[in-house]
Design an enzyme around this catalytic site. Structure first.
Site, PDB file in Angstrom:
ATOM      1  N   ASP A  39      47.788  52.491  41.200  1.00  0.00           N
ATOM      2  CA  ASP A  39      48.873  53.167  41.911  1.00  0.00           C
ATOM      3  C   ASP A  39      48.400  54.432  42.621  1.00  0.00           C
ATOM      4  O   ASP A  39      48.948  54.816  43.658  1.00  0.00           O
ATOM      5  CB  ASP A  39      49.996  53.518  40.943  1.00  0.00           C
ATOM      6  N   SER A  85      49.561  46.402  27.681  1.00  0.00           N
ATOM      7  CA  SER A  85      49.984  47.673  27.118  1.00  0.00           C
ATOM      8  C   SER A  85      49.160  48.847  27.659  1.00  0.00           C
ATOM      9  O   SER A  85      49.190  49.139  28.836  1.00  0.00           O
ATOM     10  CB  SER A  85      49.916  47.574  25.591  1.00  0.00           C
ATOM     11  N   LYS A 106      53.099  43.943  29.754  1.00  0.00           N
ATOM     12  CA  LYS A 106      53.826  44.569  28.641  1.00  0.00           C
ATOM     13  C   LYS A 106      54.110  46.018  29.009  1.00  0.00           C
ATOM     14  O   LYS A 106      53.218  46.857  29.045  1.00  0.00           O
ATOM     15  CB  LYS A 106      53.021  44.495  27.349  1.00  0.00           C
TER      16      LYS A 106
END
Length: 546
Positions: A299, A288, A313
């Site tokens: 990223d 999460s 998740k």
């Protein structure tokens, strides 16, 4: 991961098809009729609380495991999840059940239990005037709870001391679990932060640690440890990311049922550390908001991820009020990190015929790219840049822990030694390890003895295949004492593994959970790898594609 209602523009929803509306209406009508018929005609009285509780649970099981109903009695559980605070007062101690009785397994640092002098291993034999010597942990825990500020008397039996029956007068206090239980400088130059959950105050707690590091010129690199962190508030993740990324950086997008109501999250503050070498530790328990934090940093090529694949998740929950003071925690959106990928591992909208949900195979995942062009994939969680093999707990250590042999030795040690060196200095010496070995009744160590099992299997296979001649049997009999497990030898062979756990258990008696963590960090493969990687600019540049 939870998000506040104000964080979402998802109230406007796509209109369901007429056939869908008709199906819902018919099933609600049928369910209502069943309830009425049972109430009027069933031979016995139905139990509405249990019946409707089961019906709600069954209905919610058809969506995903994160959509949950909280009755008015259960709302304190959700409060703890989002704030880290308990709705009740208590003594601040973990309680364990053993042999039909309840024991203090570990008082919380700074809580009433610790201040009063309760210790791990104390058997709780009375709470106020109630005999609890043969009472389970849930019942004992409920008796220890009460309004903050109210008194409670706890009587315990303490092992390995002369005056074993001790009584403590405590005042219950409001309790909370810190989201940053430990931070500090390791190895002289590495700022380490252990973040265990994303709460409303987590950003403030991380910020406090980072400011302390900033004031220390020796700190040249940062390690953020998110292992075992199951997530929490989305906003806290965005806040923490703001410490490492330029102001205004997009770190997340959420998309709900109405795709036009997409929500974009950007950092909102000037970063404390926009450039410092940064590593994030993750594992299968990182989920999460942990994945939002680690995924955005990966990223954007801002941090190197070290550990093992995260949970996967990619769903966002929000709370909705229900009648009679109930709450529904419901999945309202999916989140997408900066590369555009969704890291959700399980698609609950497409179930197998038996109702189970399969994990997305790696072969079906899609390729995305980081800011500097590195390939990353969606589905199945985050793949670390450097993978760590955690290894497996040996059967011997599992037996020592599950049978409380390590716990009992640490209890005896703490009750017969007033102090130990500091948590970073304390170590399990050869003398201490021998003392632990001598405390064991080796006949009770019923762990899987691999060599014994193999010898047994060899004999059985030879007999089944017709090769167990007198000569073969004699050869196996000769071989058996040479290869049979020797418990003392096995203990020595697993010394490093056992000593790490033993050292943590003993250190926790003097320095609470931080003592246990520090003992683990001293042998931590992921932390060691992170420190070495961050100290190597060439390797770090190669990993991050800069």
């Amino acid at each position: 991961m939870l998000a506040t209602l104000s964080a979402f523009g998802v109230r406007a929803q796509q209109t369901p098809s007429p056939s869908h509306d008709v199906s819902v209406s018919r099933n609600l009508s049928t369910f209502n009729s069943i309830v009425k018929e049972l109430e009027m005609n069933y031979v016995d009285t139905i139990r509405p609380k249990e019946a409707f509780g089961a019906a709600i649970e069954a209905f919610l099981s058809t969506v995903d495991p994160y959509t949950e109903y909280y009755s008015s009695d259960d709302r304190n559980e959700l409060t703890k999840i989002t704030t880290g605070q308990y709705d009740y007062g208590g003594i601040g101690s973990y309680i364990m059940q053993r042999d039909g009785s309840s024991y203090i397994s570990g008082p919380m640092e700074g809580a009433p239990a610790a201040k009063a002098g309760l210790r791990s291993g104390d058997k709780i034999i009375r709470v106020d005037s109630v005999d609890t010597s043969n009472m389970g942990s849930s019942d004992v825990s409920s008796r220890l709870r009460g309004l903050a500020g109210t008194p409670v008397t706890v009587t315990v039996k303490r092992p390995f001391v002369t005056d074993s029956i001790l009584t403590f007068e405590l005042i219950r206090a409001k309790l909370s679990d810190p989201s940053v239980p430990y931070w500090g400088v390791i190895g002289g130059n590495t700022g380490y932060i252990r973040l265990t959950q994303f709460l409303a105050d987590s950003g403030r707690d991380v910020n406090e640690a980072l400011k302390a590091f900033k004031a220390n010129p020796e700190v040249t690199q940062i390690v953020l440890d998110l292992r075992g962190n199951g997530g929490g508030l989305l906003e806290s993740a965005v806040d923490i990311l703001g410490n490492f990324l330029p102001k205004g950086t997009e770190v997340l997008r959420t998309r709900g049922k109405d795709k036009s109501m997409e929500k974009v999250y950007k950092t909102t503050k000037t970063p404390i550390y926009p450039d410092i070498p940064l590593a994030v530790l993750i594992d299968g328990g990182s989920a999460s908001s942990s994945e939002i934090t680690a995924g955005a940093l990966q990223d954007l090529d801002r941090a190197v991820l070290i550990g093992s694949r995260s949970y996967g998740k990619g769903l966002v929950q929000s709370t909705r009020p229900l009648p009679f003071d109930g709450l529904l925690k419901v999945t309202v959106a999916k989140y997408y990190i900066p590369s555009g990928r969704l890291i959700q591992a399980l698609d609950y909208s497409h179930r197998n015929p038996d109702g189970s949900v399969g994990r997305t195979p790696d072969s079906l995942t899609n390729v995305y790219h980081t800011l500097h062009g590195r390939e990353v994939r969606d589905g199945g969680g985050l793949t670390p840049d450097i993978s760590i093999d955690w290894g497996r707990v040996s059967p011997l250590l599992y037996n020592l822990v599950s049978d409380n042999k390590v716990f009992d030795f640490a209890t005896k040690y703490a009750n017969t030694h007033d102090s130990i060196p500091g948590a970073w200095e304390f170590e399990v010496t050869d003398e201490l390890f021998e003392e632990f070995k001598n405390s064991l009744d080796v006949s009770t160590l019923q762990y899987d003895k691999v060599m014994d099992q193999l010898l047994k299997q060899l004999r059985e296979t030879a007999e089944a295949e017709g090769y167990l001649t007198e000569e073969a049997a004699a050869a196996i009999d000769t071989l058996s004492p040479l290869l049979s497990n020797d418990v003392n030898q096995d203990l020595d062979n697993k010394r490093e593994e056992i000593a790490e756990y033993l050292g943590g258990e003993i250190a926790s008696r003097y320095y609470f959970e931080n003592g246990r963590l520090i003992q683990t960090l001293k042998q931590d493969k992921a932390l060691k790898t992170a420190m070495e990687t961050l100290s190597d600019p060439v390797k770090l540049k190669e990993i991050l594609g800069r």
